[in-house]
Design an enzyme around this catalytic site. Sequence first.
Site, PDB file in Angstrom:
ATOM      1  N   ILE A   1      15.480 -87.162 -32.737  1.00 52.15           N
ATOM      2  CA  ILE A   1      16.139 -86.426 -31.659  1.00 52.15           C
ATOM      3  C   ILE A   1      16.131 -84.975 -32.131  1.00 52.15           C
ATOM      4  CG2 ILE A   1      18.257 -86.056 -30.337  1.00 52.15           C
ATOM      5  CD1 ILE A   1      18.939 -88.972 -30.756  1.00 52.15           C
ATOM      6  N   PRO A   2      15.216 -84.154 -31.604  1.00 46.99           N
ATOM      7  CA  PRO A   2      14.873 -82.865 -32.236  1.00 46.99           C
ATOM      8  C   PRO A   2      15.870 -81.729 -32.007  1.00 46.99           C
ATOM      9  CG  PRO A   2      13.594 -83.145 -30.250  1.00 46.99           C
ATOM     10  CD  PRO A   2      14.389 -84.420 -30.415  1.00 46.99           C
ATOM     11  N   CYS A   3      17.054 -81.862 -32.611  1.00 52.21           N
ATOM     12  CA  CYS A   3      18.038 -80.784 -32.487  1.00 52.21           C
ATOM     13  C   CYS A   3      17.574 -79.521 -33.214  1.00 52.21           C
ATOM     14  CB  CYS A   3      19.402 -81.232 -33.007  1.00 52.21           C
ATOM     15  SG  CYS A   3      19.408 -81.842 -34.700  1.00 52.21           S
ATOM     16  N   HIS A   4      16.559 -79.662 -34.097  1.00 52.67           N
ATOM     17  CA  HIS A   4      16.026 -78.483 -34.798  1.00 52.67           C
ATOM     18  C   HIS A   4      15.252 -77.559 -33.851  1.00 52.67           C
ATOM     19  CE1 HIS A   4      12.870 -81.587 -34.937  1.00 52.67           C
ATOM     20  NE2 HIS A   4      11.999 -80.583 -34.905  1.00 52.67           N
TER      21      HIS A   4
END
Length: 283
Positions: free
Chosen positions: A246-249
């Site tokens: 889950i690409p919160c970056h």
Amino acid sequence: METQNEIDYKRIADAIEYLRFNYKSQPTLEEAAAHVNLSPFHFQRMFKEWAGVTPKQFLQYLSIEHAKAVLKNKQTSLFDTAFETGLSGTGRLHDLFIKIEGMTPGEYKNGGEQLTINYSFADSLFGTIIVASTVKGICYMAFVDDDNDTAFAQLQKHFPNAAYHQYLDTIQQNAIFIFTQDWSKLSEIKLHLKGTPFQLKVWETLLKVPMGGLVTYGGLAGDLQNPNASRAVGSAVAYNPVAFLIPCHRVIKSSGETGQYHWGSQRKNAMIGWEASKAFAAV
């Protein structure tokens, strides 16, 4: 002279304080609206624009947080918890927990008891990761910045009474393979997530940000059709339990700065740069 925005902000701030202090009496929409001298229709619309959720949802979150605190006392019954929270009975308490926490009050009280979680450690381009799964899917993934024992202790905090087995199962294998090699099959990974409806919406929206792409907190709020909910979006992003997948970056500040990251800004910059190079090479 105050602007209309300043007046509206003060009204919603006042409404939030009213709900915080009176949630045990479960005030109605009409009661909350009357407190700030608005019609229920305008209060509902204005509250959602400023807070990112409806007054009812905000009241539910206040209630569930209080109920969770009460349930930490193992001697407290579900009936007592419902009464202390201002709910009419255990049925409403049950429905509230299922809707927001994805589990029953009893399951929350037991801290994940009877839940079996497999976990393992693996190397990635950006450091060692710990990945955990249930029979439903990946429930946790994090970078290991200290040692494996510390990382495992952090996992246990999420499900303190679950049964743990250090075992690399098929669900984890698929996740690790895609995590390190093939992003085109990301949709095939099954996730088992627990969060509020708003958090789940934020994480679902994050999954739509393409590899090599970036989005601001404000942009993410706009995608959720809650343009004034940047702060709430930021909190949901920070609570993401599954790093990288889950690409919160990929969420950055509106100024263009990459901003903070739970597992370090240096790692975040490296991940963004690596993904950008992969996306460019694919063109």
